[in-house]
Design a protein around this motif. Structure first.
Motif, PDB file in Angstrom:
ATOM      1  N   TYR A   1       0.832  -1.218   0.000  1.00  0.00           N
ATOM      2  CA  TYR A   1       0.000   0.000   0.000  1.00  0.00           C
ATOM      3  C   TYR A   1       0.859   1.258   0.000  1.00  0.00           C
ATOM      4  CZ  TYR A   1      -3.592  -3.394   1.054  1.00  0.00           C
ATOM      5  OH  TYR A   1      -4.420  -4.482   0.984  1.00  0.00           O
ATOM      6  N   GLU A   2       1.976   1.210   0.700  1.00  0.00           N
ATOM      7  CA  GLU A   2       2.866   2.381   0.740  1.00  0.00           C
ATOM      8  C   GLU A   2       3.372   2.723  -0.657  1.00  0.00           C
ATOM      9  OE1 GLU A   2       5.804   2.202   3.989  1.00  0.00           O
ATOM     10  OE2 GLU A   2       4.515   0.674   4.860  1.00  0.00           O
ATOM     11  N   GLN A   3       3.613   1.687  -1.477  1.00  0.00           N
ATOM     12  CA  GLN A   3       4.109   1.915  -2.837  1.00  0.00           C
ATOM     13  C   GLN A   3       3.046   2.570  -3.722  1.00  0.00           C
ATOM     14  OE1 GLN A   3       5.397  -1.997  -4.002  1.00  0.00           O
ATOM     15  NE2 GLN A   3       7.108  -1.999  -2.557  1.00  0.00           N
ATOM     16  N   ARG A   4       1.787   2.276  -3.438  1.00  0.00           N
ATOM     17  CA  ARG A   4       0.698   2.846  -4.238  1.00  0.00           C
ATOM     18  C   ARG A   4       0.468   4.318  -3.898  1.00  0.00           C
ATOM     19  NH1 ARG A   4      -4.126  -1.702  -3.837  1.00  0.00           N
ATOM     20  NH2 ARG A   4      -2.831  -3.549  -4.200  1.00  0.00           N
ATOM     21  N   GLY A   5       0.778   4.697  -2.660  1.00  0.00           N
ATOM     22  CA  GLY A   5       0.583   6.081  -2.233  1.00  0.00           C
ATOM     23  C   GLY A   5      -0.882   6.455  -2.091  1.00  0.00           C
ATOM     24  N   LYS A   6      -1.150   7.732  -2.023  1.00  0.00           N
ATOM     25  CA  LYS A   6      -2.489   8.336  -1.948  1.00  0.00           C
ATOM     26  C   LYS A   6      -3.181   8.137  -0.598  1.00  0.00           C
ATOM     27  CE  LYS A   6      -3.618   8.322  -6.888  1.00  0.00           C
ATOM     28  NZ  LYS A   6      -4.635   7.946  -7.890  1.00  0.00           N
ATOM     29  N   GLY A   7      -2.797   7.157   0.187  1.00  0.00           N
ATOM     30  CA  GLY A   7      -3.393   6.976   1.502  1.00  0.00           C
ATOM     31  C   GLY A   7      -4.276   5.744   1.615  1.00  0.00           C
ATOM     32  N   TRP A   8      -3.877   4.816   2.476  1.00  0.00           N
ATOM     33  CA  TRP A   8      -4.623   3.576   2.722  1.00  0.00           C
ATOM     34  C   TRP A   8      -4.762   3.371   4.228  1.00  0.00           C
ATOM     35  CZ3 TRP A   8      -6.418   0.293  -1.212  1.00  0.00           C
ATOM     36  CH2 TRP A   8      -6.033   0.660  -2.518  1.00  0.00           C
ATOM     37  N   SER A   9      -5.915   2.852   4.614  1.00  0.00           N
ATOM     38  CA  SER A   9      -6.193   2.631   6.037  1.00  0.00           C
ATOM     39  C   SER A   9      -6.625   1.196   6.298  1.00  0.00           C
ATOM     40  CB  SER A   9      -7.328   3.549   6.516  1.00  0.00           C
ATOM     41  OG  SER A   9      -7.010   4.905   6.337  1.00  0.00           O
ATOM     42  N   VAL A  10      -6.299   0.715   7.490  1.00  0.00           N
ATOM     43  CA  VAL A  10      -6.925  -0.484   8.029  1.00  0.00           C
ATOM     44  C   VAL A  10      -8.154  -0.019   8.793  1.00  0.00           C
ATOM     45  CG1 VAL A  10      -6.697  -2.414   9.636  1.00  0.00           C
ATOM     46  CG2 VAL A  10      -4.761  -1.750   8.203  1.00  0.00           C
ATOM     47  N   VAL A  11      -9.270  -0.718   8.623  1.00  0.00           N
ATOM     48  CA  VAL A  11     -10.526  -0.337   9.273  1.00  0.00           C
ATOM     49  C   VAL A  11     -11.093  -1.557  10.001  1.00  0.00           C
ATOM     50  CG1 VAL A  11     -12.766   0.767   8.955  1.00  0.00           C
ATOM     51  CG2 VAL A  11     -10.946   1.170   7.283  1.00  0.00           C
ATOM     52  N   ILE A  12     -11.402  -1.376  11.274  1.00  0.00           N
ATOM     53  CA  ILE A  12     -11.956  -2.473  12.067  1.00  0.00           C
ATOM     54  C   ILE A  12     -13.380  -2.121  12.487  1.00  0.00           C
ATOM     55  CG2 ILE A  12     -11.695  -3.910  14.123  1.00  0.00           C
ATOM     56  CD1 ILE A  12      -8.734  -3.343  14.098  1.00  0.00           C
ATOM     57  N   ALA A  13     -14.339  -2.901  11.994  1.00  0.00           N
ATOM     58  CA  ALA A  13     -15.725  -2.767  12.442  1.00  0.00           C
ATOM     59  C   ALA A  13     -15.865  -3.606  13.708  1.00  0.00           C
ATOM     60  CB  ALA A  13     -16.674  -3.266  11.365  1.00  0.00           C
ATOM     61  N   ARG A  14     -16.086  -2.946  14.827  1.00  0.00           N
ATOM     62  CA  ARG A  14     -16.077  -3.654  16.113  1.00  0.00           C
ATOM     63  C   ARG A  14     -17.482  -4.034  16.588  1.00  0.00           C
ATOM     64  NH1 ARG A  14     -11.166  -4.029  17.968  1.00  0.00           N
ATOM     65  NH2 ARG A  14      -9.539  -2.540  17.392  1.00  0.00           N
ATOM     66  N   THR A  15     -18.408  -3.127  16.428  1.00  0.00           N
ATOM     67  CA  THR A  15     -19.784  -3.414  16.834  1.00  0.00           C
ATOM     68  C   THR A  15     -20.645  -3.632  15.595  1.00  0.00           C
ATOM     69  OG1 THR A  15     -20.412  -1.077  16.835  1.00  0.00           O
ATOM     70  CG2 THR A  15     -19.548  -1.976  18.908  1.00  0.00           C
ATOM     71  N   GLU A  16     -21.837  -4.182  15.808  1.00  0.00           N
ATOM     72  CA  GLU A  16     -22.746  -4.424  14.691  1.00  0.00           C
ATOM     73  C   GLU A  16     -23.173  -3.110  14.045  1.00  0.00           C
ATOM     74  OE1 GLU A  16     -26.956  -6.730  13.900  1.00  0.00           O
ATOM     75  OE2 GLU A  16     -25.648  -7.439  15.521  1.00  0.00           O
ATOM     76  N   LYS A  17     -23.425  -2.076  14.873  1.00  0.00           N
ATOM     77  CA  LYS A  17     -23.841  -0.807  14.268  1.00  0.00           C
ATOM     78  C   LYS A  17     -22.685  -0.150  13.514  1.00  0.00           C
ATOM     79  CE  LYS A  17     -23.433   2.266  18.330  1.00  0.00           C
ATOM     80  NZ  LYS A  17     -24.216   3.185  19.211  1.00  0.00           N
ATOM     81  N   GLY A  18     -21.451  -0.385  13.972  1.00  0.00           N
ATOM     82  CA  GLY A  18     -20.296   0.092  13.228  1.00  0.00           C
ATOM     83  C   GLY A  18     -20.178  -0.603  11.890  1.00  0.00           C
ATOM     84  N   LEU A  19     -20.385  -1.913  11.884  1.00  0.00           N
ATOM     85  CA  LEU A  19     -20.331  -2.695  10.648  1.00  0.00           C
ATOM     86  C   LEU A  19     -21.420  -2.256   9.674  1.00  0.00           C
ATOM     87  CD1 LEU A  19     -19.157  -5.031   8.982  1.00  0.00           C
ATOM     88  CD2 LEU A  19     -20.686  -6.576  10.231  1.00  0.00           C
ATOM     89  N   ASN A  20     -22.608  -1.983  10.195  1.00  0.00           N
ATOM     90  CA  ASN A  20     -23.720  -1.570   9.327  1.00  0.00           C
ATOM     91  C   ASN A  20     -23.413  -0.249   8.621  1.00  0.00           C
ATOM     92  OD1 ASN A  20     -25.265  -3.813   9.910  1.00  0.00           O
ATOM     93  ND2 ASN A  20     -26.348  -2.839  11.609  1.00  0.00           N
ATOM     94  N   ILE A  21     -22.755   0.684   9.330  1.00  0.00           N
ATOM     95  CA  ILE A  21     -22.368   1.954   8.704  1.00  0.00           C
ATOM     96  C   ILE A  21     -21.417   1.703   7.541  1.00  0.00           C
ATOM     97  CG2 ILE A  21     -21.077   4.106   9.024  1.00  0.00           C
ATOM     98  CD1 ILE A  21     -22.076   4.062  11.948  1.00  0.00           C
ATOM     99  N   LEU A  22     -20.409   0.851   7.771  1.00  0.00           N
ATOM    100  CA  LEU A  22     -19.431   0.564   6.722  1.00  0.00           C
ATOM    101  C   LEU A  22     -20.090  -0.113   5.521  1.00  0.00           C
ATOM    102  CD1 LEU A  22     -16.322  -0.661   8.766  1.00  0.00           C
ATOM    103  CD2 LEU A  22     -16.814   1.641   7.905  1.00  0.00           C
ATOM    104  N   LYS A  23     -21.002  -1.042   5.772  1.00  0.00           N
ATOM    105  CA  LYS A  23     -21.694  -1.730   4.679  1.00  0.00           C
ATOM    106  C   LYS A  23     -22.509  -0.741   3.850  1.00  0.00           C
ATOM    107  CE  LYS A  23     -22.108  -6.423   6.553  1.00  0.00           C
ATOM    108  NZ  LYS A  23     -23.058  -7.434   7.088  1.00  0.00           N
ATOM    109  N   GLU A  24     -23.196   0.183   4.524  1.00  0.00           N
ATOM    110  CA  GLU A  24     -23.969   1.201   3.810  1.00  0.00           C
ATOM    111  C   GLU A  24     -23.054   2.060   2.941  1.00  0.00           C
ATOM    112  OE1 GLU A  24     -26.202   3.613   6.506  1.00  0.00           O
ATOM    113  OE2 GLU A  24     -27.205   1.898   7.442  1.00  0.00           O
ATOM    114  N   MET A  25     -21.929   2.467   3.509  1.00  0.00           N
ATOM    115  CA  MET A  25     -21.013   3.346   2.784  1.00  0.00           C
ATOM    116  C   MET A  25     -20.356   2.634   1.613  1.00  0.00           C
ATOM    117  SD  MET A  25     -19.318   5.589   5.870  1.00  0.00           S
ATOM    118  CE  MET A  25     -18.500   6.732   4.742  1.00  0.00           C
TER     119      MET A  25
END
Length: 270
Positions: free
Chosen positions: A233-257
Motif C-alpha cells: 500500500y505504501e508503494q501505491r501512495g495516496k493513503g490507505w487505512s486499516v478499518v476495524i468494524a467492532r460493533t454491529e452498528k459500526g459494521l452496518n455503517i461501513l456496509k452502507e457506505m
C-alpha cells in the motif's frame, strides 16, 4: 468489564480486541482522502453520518485558529469543520473537555478520539452518566504515542526558530501519504520534515502515559482505523487505512457506505 458492557463478550485476540470484520481501503472522495492522515476513513464516516442526519454533530479535534500550534475539541456540523479535524495531531489534546458543552442543542453525536479517551467515555456510559447521553457512535484511531509540546519547540529550534507564536499553520501529516510535519510561519518560511524523520522526536519527547498504554487500536470504539503500514500500500501512495468494524452498528455503517460507494474497502484477515 468494559468489553462485557460494549460487546457482551471478551476478545478472542487481545492484541486486536473484539471485532466483526477487518478491512483495508480508503474514502472514495479524493478531497477527504487527501486531507486525512491515511485513507480519510474517519472523516468520511463523520461526513456521511452528518449528511444522512443520523447525527447532528461530530466531536473532533482541530488546531486552534488563534493559536494554530495548540489543539481544541469542537462539535463539527459542516464538511469544512470535519476537514479541519482531519489528520493525526501528535500532541497532548484533552478532547474530553468538550463534555462540558453537552448536551446543548445536540441530540445525537459521533465522537472521535484516542483509546484511553474512548475508554473513559465507555465508563461514563456504564454509569448512565448524563454527560455522554448524546454520544451515539464512537470512532477511534490506532495509537502509537503522544508527544509532549516540547517536540514542536525542539523541531522549530532545529531550523533556527525560537518562538511558537510565529507559527501560522501547523500540520502533522501534510502532503502525500504518509505525509510530513509542516509548519508555515508568519514570515513566509515553511519547515517541512518527512514523517520518517519526524518520528525521531519520539524518544526524547514521548509522554510517560504513552509508555503505559495497553490499547493501541481503540478496542472499545464502534469503528477504529489507522494507517495501512505495508509495502504493497505504501508503494501505491495516496493513503490507505486499516478499518476495524467492532460493533454491529459500526459494521452496518461501513456496509452502507460501501454500497453507496462512499468507501472502497476490501476485507482482510487478522
Amino acid at each position: 468489564k468494559l468489553n462485557e458492557f460494549v460487546f457482551g463478550k471478551q476478545p478472542k485476540n487481545w492484541l486486536i480486541g473484539n471485532y466483526e470484520k477487518i478491512y483495508v481501503g480508503h474514502a472514495t472522495n479524493e478531497k477527504i482522502r487527501r486531507n486525512g492522515s491515511s485513507g480519510g476513513i474517519i472523516s468520511a464516516i463523520q461526513l456521511y453520518l452528518l449528511e444522512k442526519k443520523t447525527i447532528d454533530g461530530a466531536v473532533t479535534l482541530r488546531m486552534r485558529h488563534d493559536k494554530p500550534y495548540l489543539t481544541e475539541p469542537i462539535i463539527a456540523t459542516s464538511e469544512e469543520e470535519i476537514i479541519e479535524g482531519a489528520q493525526s495531531k501528535y500532541t497532548v489534546a484533552p478532547i474530553n473537555q468538550i463534555l462540558s458543552q453537552f448536551p446543548g442543542n445536540f441530540q445525537s453525536l459521533s465522537y472521535t478520539a484516542l483509546p484511553e479517551q474512548i475508554s473513559s467515555i465507555r465508563k461514563l456510559q456504564m454509569q448512565n452518566h448524563p454527560s455522554v447521553a448524546p454520544i451515539k457512535y464512537i470512532l477511534g484511531f490506532f495509537y502509537g504515542e503522544t508527544l509532549a509540546f516540547s517536540a514542536i519547540k525542539s523541531l522549530l529550534r532545529t531550523y533556527g526558530e525560537k518562538e511558537v507564536d510565529q507559527i501560522k499553520k501547523l500540520s502533522f501529516r501534510a502532503g502525500e501519504w504518509p505525509g510530513n510535519f509542516e509548519a508555515k510561519l508568519k514570515n513566509g518560511k515553511i519547515i517541512n520534515v518527512s514523517k520518517f524523520y519526524a518520528n525521531y522526536l519520539s524518544p526524547s519527547h514521548i509522554t510517560k502515559f504513552s509508555l503505559y498504554q495497553v490499547d493501541y487500536m481503540s478496542e472499545l470504539a464502534d469503528i477504529s482505523s489507522g494507517d495501512a503500514w505495508a509495502p504493497i500500500y505504501e508503494q501505491r501512495g495516496k493513503g490507505w487505512s486499516v478499518v476495524i468494524a467492532r460493533t454491529e452498528k459500526g459494521l452496518n455503517i461501513l456496509k452502507e457506505m460501501i454500497s453507496e460507494k462512499k468507501l472502497f474497502l476490501q476485507e482482510i484477515t487478522e
